[in-house]
Design a protein around this motif. Structure first.
Motif, short mmCIF file in Angstrom:
data_model
loop_
_atom_site.label_atom_id
_atom_site.label_comp_id
_atom_site.label_asym_id
_atom_site.label_seq_id
_atom_site.Cartn_x
_atom_site.Cartn_y
_atom_site.Cartn_z
N GLN A 1 0.82 -1.21 0.00
CA GLN A 1 0.00 0.00 0.00
C GLN A 1 0.86 1.26 0.00
O GLN A 1 0.51 2.26 -0.63
N ARG A 2 1.98 1.21 0.68
CA ARG A 2 2.86 2.38 0.70
C ARG A 2 3.56 2.60 -0.64
O ARG A 2 3.90 3.73 -1.00
N LYS A 3 3.75 1.53 -1.39
CA LYS A 3 4.51 1.61 -2.63
C LYS A 3 3.63 1.86 -3.85
O LYS A 3 4.09 2.47 -4.84
N TYR A 4 2.39 1.43 -3.82
CA TYR A 4 1.54 1.47 -5.02
C TYR A 4 0.94 2.86 -5.22
O TYR A 4 0.53 3.52 -4.26
N ASP A 5 0.90 3.29 -6.46
CA ASP A 5 0.35 4.60 -6.80
C ASP A 5 -1.13 4.44 -7.16
O ASP A 5 -1.48 3.95 -8.24
N PHE A 6 -2.00 4.89 -6.27
CA PHE A 6 -3.44 4.80 -6.50
C PHE A 6 -3.89 6.04 -7.28
O PHE A 6 -4.73 6.83 -6.82
N ASN A 7 -3.33 6.22 -8.48
CA ASN A 7 -3.72 7.35 -9.31
C ASN A 7 -5.11 7.11 -9.91
O ASN A 7 -5.72 6.06 -9.69
N SER A 8 -5.58 8.05 -10.69
CA SER A 8 -6.97 7.96 -11.18
C SER A 8 -7.17 6.73 -12.07
O SER A 8 -8.21 6.06 -11.99
N PHE A 9 -6.17 6.42 -12.92
CA PHE A 9 -6.31 5.25 -13.80
C PHE A 9 -6.35 3.96 -12.98
O PHE A 9 -7.25 3.13 -13.16
N ASN A 10 -5.37 3.79 -12.10
CA ASN A 10 -5.31 2.57 -11.29
C ASN A 10 -6.55 2.44 -10.41
O ASN A 10 -7.09 1.34 -10.25
N LYS A 11 -6.99 3.55 -9.87
CA LYS A 11 -8.17 3.53 -9.01
C LYS A 11 -9.40 3.09 -9.80
O LYS A 11 -10.19 2.25 -9.33
N THR A 12 -9.55 3.61 -11.01
CA THR A 12 -10.70 3.22 -11.85
C THR A 12 -10.67 1.74 -12.16
O THR A 12 -11.72 1.06 -12.12
#
Length: 407
Positions: free
Chosen positions: A235-246
């Motif tokens: 969780q600390r390493k992963y980028d929850f940007n808009s694309f990944n979140k979608t």
């Protein structure tokens, strides 16, 4: 063969122990990636050689079969944490290999290119060894290899805490494995609607009452996602940007009560995704770090960059066109590959009686896997040993049949 039998019968996995203690897991990974490089670099040149063109499809099938053998062994031994640790730097190369296979699997599923037939034995193949048959069998083997790669990836995510930060970074940042796994959940390449599922190496008809039941491969995808999204380091390493979140939020439609009843741990994932809909996790810190990179593929390609044509010509002449005497020698060697006495010598201690624990004098005549000190102990132990004995005997018979057919 022995490693798979030990794991299936829940026996001491001494083959795995030897690979770990002797540091041979990186050698396995290297051999497997070497087959991949060969398929991409050498095989296309061989196909262009007119005299060898009719044999090229069979050659490809045999090389893919070799690759499948290695991934089978890796699937068996990588289940254990010590195996992942013993892989050392080669785990990065193995991770890249799994990524290539799973993206290929997802792509073929979207385009409707998943094989629809079961793979047949060498004996059945020899009766109808047309180019089309061989190509279909090669495609089926590639599908099986990709499914095995999913198992290996799942085991790597299970042991992610004990692996280097470079492995975590490559899995989450370089390859974005959570989004790859989302595609596998959506397309489910091992299911044909609700009518058939690919389990234990075959397409099997699903009974009406089992249509909502998760397969082993479904479970592995979900467990890998659970590890990559909920483990604190991930969780600390992963980028929850808009694309990944979608992409990740698409999973909510698949996390039904029926699915969670079968894998209760997924309730935590459903809660996490519910929170993700209303929050934006902080972006990961972009620390300046020295990161390891996989080397096996690049080293093989760099070392042989100007030699592919020469390698192809040499192999056609000296490796893939053996004389009758060389074929007989190879057949004899293959027939002796699986030798129980040789396998017993790999075990450091003398075999022990399966019932009382004393030194064993004779082994079970059917499965050849369990030892007893006398007839009385064997009879007494039979009710417990019977299920494993049947499993091992059938497996040995099947595997030896494959070897004899190949010979």
């Amino acid at each position: 063969m022995q490693a798979i039998l030990n794991a299936s019968a829940n026996q001491e996995e001494f083959i795995k122990d030897h690979f770990v203690s002797l540091g041979k897991i990186p050698t396995l990974v290297h051999a497997m990636i070497l087959t991949e490089v060969w398929k991409h670099k050498v095989f296309p040149i061989i196909c262009k050689l007119q005299d060898f063109k009719p044999k090229s499809t069979f050659l490809l099938y045999m090389v893919i079969h070799h690759e499948a053998t290695i991934i089978n062994l890796l699937e068996t031994i990588m289940y254990h944490k010590e195996s992942s640790e013993a892989a050392c730097d080669s785990v990065l190369d193995l991770l890249d290999y799994c990524h290539r296979k799973l993206t290929l699997l997802a792509g073929r599923s979207v385009s409707g290119q998943i094989p629809t037939e079961d793979r047949i034995t060498h004996a059945q193949l020899s009766d109808t060894a047309s180019v089309q048959d061989l190509q279909r069998q090669s495609d089926m083997l590639e599908f099986e290899i990709s499914v095995k790669a999913l198992s290996v990836l799942c085991y790597i995510t299970d042991h992610i805490e004990s692996l280097s930060l470079s492995v975590l970074s490559r899995m989450l940042c370089t390859h974005n494995m959570p989004c790859v796994l989302v595609q596998l959940v959506k397309n489910c390449p091992w299911n044909r609607g609700t009518l058939e599922k690919y389990t234990e190496g075959k397409w099997r008809t699903v009974r009406p009452e089992d249509q909502l039941k998760l397969s082993k491969h479904d479970g592995q995808v979900w467990m890998a996602l659970l590890n990559l999204l909920l483990k604190p380091d991930c969780q600390r390493k992963y980028d929850f940007n808009s694309f990944n979140k979608t992409q990740l939020l698409k999973l909510r439609g698949f996390l039904t009560d029926v699915v969670i009843d079968q894998l209760p741990n997924l309730l935590d994932l459903r809660h996490f995704l519910s929170q993700l809909t209303v929050t934006d996790p902080a972006a990961p810190k972009k620390d300046l770090i020295l990161e390891q990179v996989p080397e096996i593929w690049n080293n093989i390609v760099t070392e042989n960059s100007s030699k592919w044509k020469a390698i192809a010509k040499y192999q056609v002449t000296h490796v893939f066109n053996p004389s009758e005497s060389e074929l007989r020698e190879q057949a004899s060697r293959l027939a002796q590959t699986y030798n129980l006495d040789v396998m017993e010598n790999l075990i450091p201690d003398k075999p022990k009686c399966g019932d009382c624990g004393r030194v064993g004098a004779k082994r079970c005549s059917r499965c050849q896997g369990e030892w007893y000190c006398n007839r009385e102990c064997q009879v007494k132990h039979w009710p417990k040993h019977k299920p494993a004995c049947k499993l091992m005997a059938e497996a040995i018979e099947k595997l030896q049949e494959e070897l004899n057919i190949s010979s």
